[in-house]
Design a protein around this motif. Structure first.
Motif, PDB file in Angstrom:
ATOM      1  N   ARG A   1       0.818  -1.209   0.000  1.00 40.28           N
ATOM      2  CA  ARG A   1       0.000   0.000   0.000  1.00 40.28           C
ATOM      3  C   ARG A   1       0.855   1.263   0.000  1.00 40.28           C
ATOM      4  NH1 ARG A   1      -2.484  -2.200   4.549  1.00 40.28           N
ATOM      5  NH2 ARG A   1      -1.958  -0.254   5.660  1.00 40.28           N
ATOM      6  N   ARG A   2       0.309   2.325  -0.588  1.00 39.96           N
ATOM      7  CA  ARG A   2       1.044   3.575  -0.691  1.00 39.96           C
ATOM      8  C   ARG A   2       1.366   4.165   0.681  1.00 39.96           C
ATOM      9  NH1 ARG A   2       1.885   7.186  -4.683  1.00 39.96           N
ATOM     10  NH2 ARG A   2       0.552   5.968  -6.088  1.00 39.96           N
ATOM     11  N   ASP A   3       0.432   4.052   1.627  1.00 38.31           N
ATOM     12  CA  ASP A   3       0.687   4.636   2.943  1.00 38.31           C
ATOM     13  C   ASP A   3       1.835   3.936   3.653  1.00 38.31           C
ATOM     14  OD1 ASP A   3      -1.191   2.413   3.032  1.00 38.31           O
ATOM     15  OD2 ASP A   3      -1.272   2.787   5.191  1.00 38.31           O
TER      16      ASP A   3
ATOM     17  N   GLN B   1       5.075   5.203   2.174  1.00 44.31           N
ATOM     18  CA  GLN B   1       5.382   6.552   2.636  1.00 44.31           C
ATOM     19  C   GLN B   1       5.897   6.578   4.075  1.00 44.31           C
ATOM     20  OE1 GLN B   1       1.681   8.597   1.972  1.00 44.31           O
ATOM     21  NE2 GLN B   1       2.143   9.043  -0.178  1.00 44.31           N
ATOM     22  N   CYS B   2       5.741   5.477   4.797  1.00 45.37           N
ATOM     23  CA  CYS B   2       6.205   5.418   6.187  1.00 45.37           C
ATOM     24  C   CYS B   2       7.705   5.187   6.304  1.00 45.37           C
ATOM     25  CB  CYS B   2       5.456   4.326   6.955  1.00 45.37           C
ATOM     26  SG  CYS B   2       3.741   4.764   7.314  1.00 45.37           S
TER      27      CYS B   2
ATOM     28  N   ARG C   1       9.147   0.454   8.092  1.00 46.36           N
ATOM     29  CA  ARG C   1       7.793  -0.088   7.883  1.00 46.36           C
ATOM     30  C   ARG C   1       7.752  -1.001   6.654  1.00 46.36           C
ATOM     31  NH1 ARG C   1       2.459   1.482   8.962  1.00 46.36           N
ATOM     32  NH2 ARG C   1       1.182  -0.354   8.486  1.00 46.36           N
TER      33      ARG C   1
END
Length: 729
Positions: free
Chosen positions: A462-464, A467-468, A472
């Protein structure tokens, strides 16, 4: 003011005078090449004259590191001074050599060079009271520029003619007797030594006089940042020349005689107008450093491979399309910079460069990387902005010590599972490629702290999460690897799987634990000289594993990210071999005294453990250069650390340290990096600013009020200057 008065300088610890730049006159380390006067320095004006702000017998003290030029600039501009006399005394029995010097005006680009008319030394400051002009160093300022002279002519005329005959005695000296050339029995005429360092940089010189051949004792010649269009052939007669800097000029070729210099080791011809390198460059058999970057070079001459002593070859920003086959014969080469050229491929036998550590080939037209078989020492590979479409599996197998892999802005569509074999990888940059799936084996890279994947069409994460950041992403990959292992009923047959095909251990005990195959793979141990087992949950390691590693001459041991509570006892079998020991991210709560037996260790990483103290025997590690004890439970730096005379880097961030022991840190003469971030330090002693050997200091994240955060953000120089200003006088 200065032109009306003589200046006396007393240097209790000896001195030497050399050129410097006004912008570099701040306190520097004792290894600074611009060091002019060492020790407490006193400048005394003999009389108070009208308009002179300094009264009679006033003594002004500077910090221990001081420059003669700084003294002059401190008394306003010296640009208009025509003649200045200096009297110098030293109490040191062994005299420093006075070989070259200049004086700077208040602006770095406005330098004036002076000649030595007379050089004598007194044994005490009292002897400076003599009014005899023979006890002076006279500096003659060149004649001012005539109105009808252009800049280049004036610059050439500004070079004193006496400079090229400085090794010869002048008429006055020849008339003097031996007794007159000695102030006393200890200070004899032989304090005048031949010139060996000449710096004519940052002027407007277009030509160098052929008379330079008279300076046969020169070992260093700095001619950079001028307007030179050619060099005289006579430069080839400087047979003792070791270092020659010709960068930032307008040269298109070098005189053939230069290629016969027998002792030349460092040659810099960058930022010129060369279109090719003369094949005779291969005659410089002693050459160790060559910088020919930022020219217009289209190809390299055949025979360049004869430079077998070369350790650094810098050819960035040229137009080279192909490397000659014999470049791989440079068996001593450690750094190769080919960035921003027109290369389409690298030699297949790059592996012959067995000592290569740094390779820069970014911004070229390379479509495929070689397998680098034999380049075991390579630690950095920069290949961004090319047309690479895949990463060879063999590359991952052949580069066990690679720490940085930069592949951004290429055409890569996937990473091989074998990427996990790059066990020492710290940074992987695959930004702006065409990768859609990240291999789960990335999660086994215990030292990977930076994974850049932006600009890829990754659909499986996932994109989120992307971005972490790195931690992560790796956790997600690790969870997926474990889930797949459970679903398949066992570990998948991946290159880094602990249950991958490999030799089984002999049963030495009835209930012996099965160990990862790479721990006892003799071929891999011999090939990589590394024993690395990470993320295996190990609580102990059998002694026979270390015995086997010792037989294969392994010198790097890495057991990061396991469950070790102390150092395995079997590690003692490798005490005379290990140079790097990594035990980070375990649950170690004590370090046994046998750590002192590691007589060759240079790097030790004990970060992210539960350690509160170190044994007193730790101070016997005289070879240790870098120590990482970050993220432990130290409340103070252990006393044993202050006995590590060779320590250069100390990382002790994220602990509970309450105070800085400046007296202890003074016992670490080579310490250059000190990281004390995120501790409980409430007070920073001003005397810390006197430790000029520290060039990188980190103090952010502590509860002290001074220095303020704004000063901390300005860097080490600002912090140290702030602290020195607050030392009580």
């Amino acid at each position: 003011m200065l032109s009306m008065l003589d200046t006396w300088i007393a240097a209790p610890y000896g001195f030497s005078i050399c050129r410097c730049e006004c912008q570099r006159l701040s306190a520097r380390s004792r290894t600074c090449p611009w060091l002019a006067i060492e020790g407490a320095v006193h400048i005394t004006r003999p009389t108070g004259q009208p308009g002179d702000a300094i009264s009679s017998n006033t003594c002004i003290c500077w910090p221990p590191l001081f420059s003669l030029c700084a003294a002059l600039v401190g008394y306003r501009s010296v640009a208009s001074v025509r003649k200045i006399s200096f009297k110098i005394a030293s109490s040191r029995q062994t005299r420093k050599q006075l070989t070259s010097f200049c004086m700077c005006g208040p602006h770095p680009r406005r330098r004036r060079y002076y000649q030595i008319r007379e050089f004598q030394m007194a044994s005490s400051a009292d002897e400076l009271e003599s009014e005899d002009p023979d006890d002076e160093i006279e500096l003659d300022d060149p004649a001012p520029q005539q109105p009808n002279q252009d800049a280049s002519t004036a610059a050439a005329a500004a070079m004193p003619e006496r400079l090229f005959n400085i090794n010869e005695a002048d008429a006055d000296t020849k008339k003097r007797t031996l007794e007159q050339l000695s102030i006393n029995e200890e200070d004899a005429w032989w304090n005048q030594v031949p010139l060996n360092n000449l710096d004519l940089s940052s002027n407007a010189l277009t030509h160098i006089s052929p008379k330079i051949e008279n300076l046969l004792t020169l070992t260093v010649l700095q001619l950079h940042d001028n307007a030179l269009v050619e060099l005289p052939p006579q430069i080839g007669k400087l047979e003792k020349l070791v270092r020659l800097n010709l960068s930032h000029n307008k040269l298109k070729e070098l005189p053939p005689d230069l290629y016969s210099l027998p002792e030349l080791r460092h040659l810099n011809i960058s930022h010129n107008e060369f279109e090719e390198l003369n094949p005779d460059i291969s005659n410089l058999h002693m050459l160790e450093f060559l910088d020919a970057g930022n020219n217009n070079i289209n190809s390299l001459p055949g025979g360049i491979g004869f430079l077998v002593r070369l350790t650094a070859l810098l050819l960035a920003n040229n137009h080279i399309k192909e490397l000659p086959p014999d470049i791989v014969y440079m068996r001593s080469l450690q750094k190769l910079d080919l960035m921003k050229n027109d290369l389409v491929a690298l030699p297949e036998d790059m592996g012959l460069l067995r000592k290569l550590q740094f390779l820069y080939v970014q911004h070229n037209d390379i479509k495929e990387l070689p397998n680098f078989e034999g380049n075991e020492m390579l630690s950095e590979l920069h290949a961004s902005n090319n047309y690479i479409d895949h990463v060879p599996k063999e590359l991952c197998e052949n580069l066990p010590h690679l720490k940085i892999l930069d592949l951004r802005d290429n055409k890569i569509t996937q990473l091989p599972d074998e990427v996990c074999l790059l066990r020492n990888l710290n940074r992987l940059d695959i930004t702006n490629n065409s990768i859609s799936v990240l291999p789960v084996t990335l999660s086994t890279l215990a030292h990977l702290i930076s994974l850049q994947v932006d600009g890829n069409p990754i659909k499986t994460i996932r994109r989120d999460i992307l971005q972490c950041g790195t931690a992560r992403i790796l956790k997600t990959l690790h969870d997926r690897a474990q889930a797949k292992e459970r679903a398949d009923g066992g570990a998948e047959d991946l290159p880094c799987s602990s249950s991958a095909a490999g030799s089984q251990l002999p049963m030495q005990q009835q209930q012996q634990q099965q160990l990862p195959a790479n721990m006892t793979d003799k071929y891999k141990l011999r090939h990589t000289r590394t024993l690395a087992v990470n993320l295996e949950g190990l609580t102990d390691v059998p002694a026979h594993v270390f015995e086997l590693a010792s037989e294969e001459k392994v010198h790097v041991v890495d057991f990061a990210r396991n469950h070790l509570s102390t150092l395995p006892k079997g590690l003692q079998h490798m005490s005379d071999l290990v140079t790097e020991l990594v035990l980070s991210h375990n649950v170690i709560n004590n370090v046994p005294p046998f750590i002192s037996q590691f007589t060759r260790i240079t790097f030790l990483n004990l970060s992210n453990n539960l350690i509160k103290d170190l044994p007193s025997e730790f101070g016997l590690l005289n070879t240790l250069r870098e120590l990482n004890i970050a993220n432990n439970r130290f409340e103070a730096l252990p006393n044993a650390l202050y006995e590590l005379q060779g320590l250069e880097i100390l990382i002790a961030s994220d602990n509970q340290i309450k105070a800085i022991n400046v007296a202890g840190l003074q016992n670490l003469p080579r310490l250059s990096t000190l990281d004390l971030r995120n501790n409980n330090i409430e007070y920073v002693p001003p005397t810390l600013g006197n430790l000029t050997n520290i060039t990188h200091l980190e103090l952010v994240g502590n509860p002290f009020r001074q220095p303020r955060h704004q000063i901390l953000m300005k860097g080490t120089d600002s912090i140290m200057s702030y602290l020195r200003d607050r030392i009580p006088t």
